[in-house]
Design an enzyme around this catalytic site. Structure first.
Site, short mmCIF file in Angstrom:
data_model
loop_
_atom_site.label_atom_id
_atom_site.label_comp_id
_atom_site.label_asym_id
_atom_site.label_seq_id
_atom_site.Cartn_x
_atom_site.Cartn_y
_atom_site.Cartn_z
CE LYS B 13 -1.57 22.28 -9.82
NZ LYS B 13 -1.19 20.90 -10.01
CE LYS B 18 8.88 22.55 -10.85
NZ LYS B 18 7.98 21.38 -10.96
CE LYS B 44 8.53 15.16 -9.58
NZ LYS B 44 8.29 16.59 -9.61
CG ASP B 131 2.41 24.09 -5.60
OD1 ASP B 131 1.74 24.80 -6.36
OD2 ASP B 131 2.49 22.86 -5.70
#
Lengths: 447, 290
Positions: B13, B18, B44, B131
């Site tokens: 998530k 991560k 991102k 997700d």
């Protein structure tokens, strides 16, 4: 009814695979409406294939019609590719609209969003809003997956009402809008709309038919001034009418289809006379003279109708509008017997009972035909086999199996790849005679 | 003959750590002498920042935008800490376009251009937004991309929820030769109860835990200086944690289809832990804080 519930197919929620349904996707219906306007320019915000498929699917399928200056292969299209899927296509659309307005001689611009921008969430409304002061323009958000052509037609009118039309200060009592006939999808649309307009003009009623008319922008702007919306379909255009009623307080009246032949036409006019300022004396004079003329005219076909097969069984494969009007004319006025009627435009469930009622309302015969709602062309072909009918009023898809079915074929519904229709139609007092002429086109010969 | 490259996808998530974990695994493996490539699959585009001194690198999609024909592999692969090959898939600005399609396009590009043959890494790590909101973010677990999947999760319910969704994705693609699951990386573990929650979750979903990573200020400090813990504090305890995790992951042969919980089951399971935590809180007041 002889057929049970299982034939009430809601295609939108059905996972089944269908062969050659007789309509396109939502974008297709919006495109048909946009190019159905004279000087109407569709601007597709979609992949390039979405435009080309309309040329072959909607325009040529719609009785071999070329779409004119602004449709078909001349359609401005953002031709979205992978880059736009990832990063959005808004900028390209902005440039496309800008250049289209600059170089096009069209009058009314309809931006139609297809599947890609709807999936990735392009803010097309915002882009289109940037051009509102530069040209008459609307945005129809019509991702193909949302439904079929008829959905696109409704969305077109909803977009018009929400984005372009403004309330009129006064309703014009003798002005009505005509809804429910979808350009190209109803293959006789141009002729039907003109015939309705001409018929009502004789009773001093102005029918604003929009499609196929000149001065498009002016005609569109008149929509809110109409005293009534008259729908010539048992289900198509109903949402559009409700939208216009909500926005502009225009009441609507619905007919099951276009009026074919004297009985339907007289009924149509008398019904309109109840709500519109039609001079009753003038109306009755028109009815008397037109019925006399029309019935005398059809008498000339009396012998061939009897020499052929009296009270012949017939079948119909058509959209609801056409199926109802054609079946009832043949049953009520010619004495032909309906054997099977296949309705191909997938009307929503809530409208089907009324369609069945209209199809079976004839008092001229003591039985009801088999009525099937079916959109799969293969299944339609199978259903038509081994039946007693000798005449089939259907689409060009059935013309290829007419020998197998041992039937005379008349193309009256979409698609019509085997019949060019420019102004032909079956509206009004002469409409029935025209249908009979077409029936005997290659049956009456050979010498 | 082309050597077998170990390709693993690490999901988690957003904000769960991560990229931090993945970059530290990459750094540790690189330190241990392996040829490592890390592919950031998040619009991102900051997966590899701590491997490149805190700097952002041009992304595959940025470069593709300039012209597919002109794009060279070397335009999108950058050397980071200790020679790690860093790639960022990139994506659109927030709120426009389709990031999922972006991931698909970027991964396809790397495959088509034979990047792995050319750079010959021993291991490729895909750092993926976890997700699995659409097919695009499931791309790395489809057939022909990663072999093994890990998920980084804390004991927070939403992180577990995302992990459970990932399990659903793995299950779906498993029948078509997609990647299999190899373990949950338990991150930000401070309290015993958090460990227990994750252990219980893996038990319920017939999955395993690949390693525990405690919450640590050393990680934060390293990140703020644009580095991995391995680079910034190689002698720290936390660096040892990452080294062990990296070694375990490299040698891990476990591959299986987990059993995701249905939404109702997950909700019931979470509620059962809510009750347990309240009991624990009562018992360990002052020691255990929620």
């Amino acid at each position: 009814m002889s057929k049970d519930e299982k034939e009430h197919i809601d295609e939108s929620s059905s996972p089944r695979i269908v062969e050659a349904p007789r309509y396109g996707c939502t974008l297709s219906g919006a495109y048909e409406a946009a190019v159905g306007l004279n000087e109407g320019v569709p601007i597709l915000h979609s992949g390039s294939g979405c435009g080309m498929s309309q040329l072959f699917g909607a325009n040529y399928g719609g009785a071999q019609n070329a779409p004119g200056d602004y449709g078909g292969s001349s359609t401005p299209c953002s031709c979205l590719v992978e880059e736009h899927v990832i990063f959005g296509g808004e900028d390209k659309l902005r440039k496309l609209i800008d250049s289209t307005i600059k170089i096009s001689t069209g009058e009314f611009f309809t931006v139609i969003s297809g599947c890609v921008p709807s999936l990735i969430g392009d803010d097309v409304d915002a882009i289109v809003s940037e051009f509102r002061d530069k040209a008459p323009i609307i945005h129809v958000n019509a991702p193909g997956f949302k439904g079929n052509s008829f959905e696109g037609y409704e969305l077109f009118f909803e977009a018009l009402a929400d984005q372009y039309l403004t309330p009129s200060s006064e309703k014009q009592k003798n002005l009505i809008n005509i809804l429910g006939i979808v350009p190209y999808q109803h293959i006789f649309w141009k002729g039907e709309l003109k015939a309705i307009k001409d018929l009502l003009a004789r009773l001093d009623i102005e029918a604003n038919v929009l499609f196929g008319e000149f001065d498009t922008v002016e005609k569109i702007q008149k929509i809110p001034s109409a005293a009534y919306n008259i729908i010539l379909s048992p289900w198509i255009g109903h949402r559009a009418a409700k939208k216009i009623e909500d926005k502009f307080e225009t009441p609507f009246l619905s007919f099951p289809g276009i009026p074919i032949g004297p009985i339907q036409t007289t009924k149509f006019l008398r019904k309109l006379a109840e709500i519109l300022p039609i001079d009753k004396t003038k109306l009755e004079e028109l009815i008397t003279s037109e019925e006399r003329r029309a019935y005398r005219q059809i008498e000339y076909a009396g012998d061939i109708l009897q020499f052929d097969v009296p009270n012949v069984y017939f079948g119909v494969v058509a959209d609801s509008n056409t199926a109802i009007s054609v079946s009832r004319y043949l049953t009520d006025e010619v004495g032909q017997l309906p054997d099977i009627i296949i309705v191909t435009d997938n009307p929503p469930k809530e409208y089907r009972e009324n369609i069945l009622k209209e199809l079976t309302g004839s008092e001229e015969i003591g039985f009801t035909p088999d009525i099937v709602f079916e959109i799969d062309s293969y299944k339609i072909g199978q259903i038509l086999k081994d039946r007693p009918f000798l005449n089939l009023y259907a689409s060009s898809l059935e013309s290829v199996i007419k020998d197998e079915l041992e039937t005379t074929h008349v193309t009256v519904s979409f698609p019509s790849y085997n019949r060019v229709v420019l102004g032909d139609n079956y509206v009004g007092y002469d409409g029935g005679s025209s249908l009979i002429e077409d029936l005997f086109y290659d049956k009456a010969g050979p010498l | 003959m082309t050597k077998k490259i170990k390709e693993i996808a690490i999901y988690g998530k957003g904000g769960i750590g991560k990229s931090t974990t993945t970059s530290n695994i990459s750094a540790a493996l690189s330190d241990a002498g392996y040829n490592v490539m890390q592919v950031g699959c998040d619009p991102k585009s900051d997966s590899t920042n701590t491997l490149t001194g805190g700097k952002s690198i041009p992304t595959v999609l940025d470069s593709l935008r300039k012209g597919r024909g002109a794009l060279k592999v070397e335009d999108v692969i950058f050397e980071g800490f200790n020679g790690i090959h860093c790639v960022e898939a990139g994506g659109p600005e927030p709120g426009v376009g389709c990031a999922g399609r972006g991931i698909i396009t970027a991964v396809e590009f790397l495959k088509q251009e034979n990047v792995y043959e050319e750079y010959s890494p021993d291991i490729v790590l895909y750092d993926v937004l976890g997700d699995v909101v659409c097919g695009g973010f499931a791309m790395p677990i489809r057939e022909g991309v990663a072999d093994q999947v890990y998920t980084v999760s804390s004991a927070d319910f939403m992180a577990i929820y995302a992990a459970n969704n990932l399990f659903k994705g793995i299950k779906k693609y498993s029948t078509g030769g997609g990647a299999l699951f190899s373990g949950l990386i338990a991150n930000s573990i401070t309290f015993g109860a958090q460990k227990e929650i994750l252990e219980d979750f893996t038990k319920q979903t017939k999955s395993t835990i690949a390693g525990f990573v405690p919450r640590s200020l050393t990680v934060t400090q390293a990140e703020l200086s644009g580095k991995t813990t391995i680079e910034a504090s190689p002698d720290s305890e936390q660096a040892d944690v990452y080294r062990k995790l990296a070694k375990d992951i490299y040698n891990n042969k476990e591959e299986y289809v987990p059993s995701p919980l249905e939404s109702d089951e997950l909700k019931d399971w979470a509620e059962s832990w809510s009750d347990k935590l309240l009991d624990l809180k009562k018992q360990e007041e002052g020691d255990f804080k929620i």
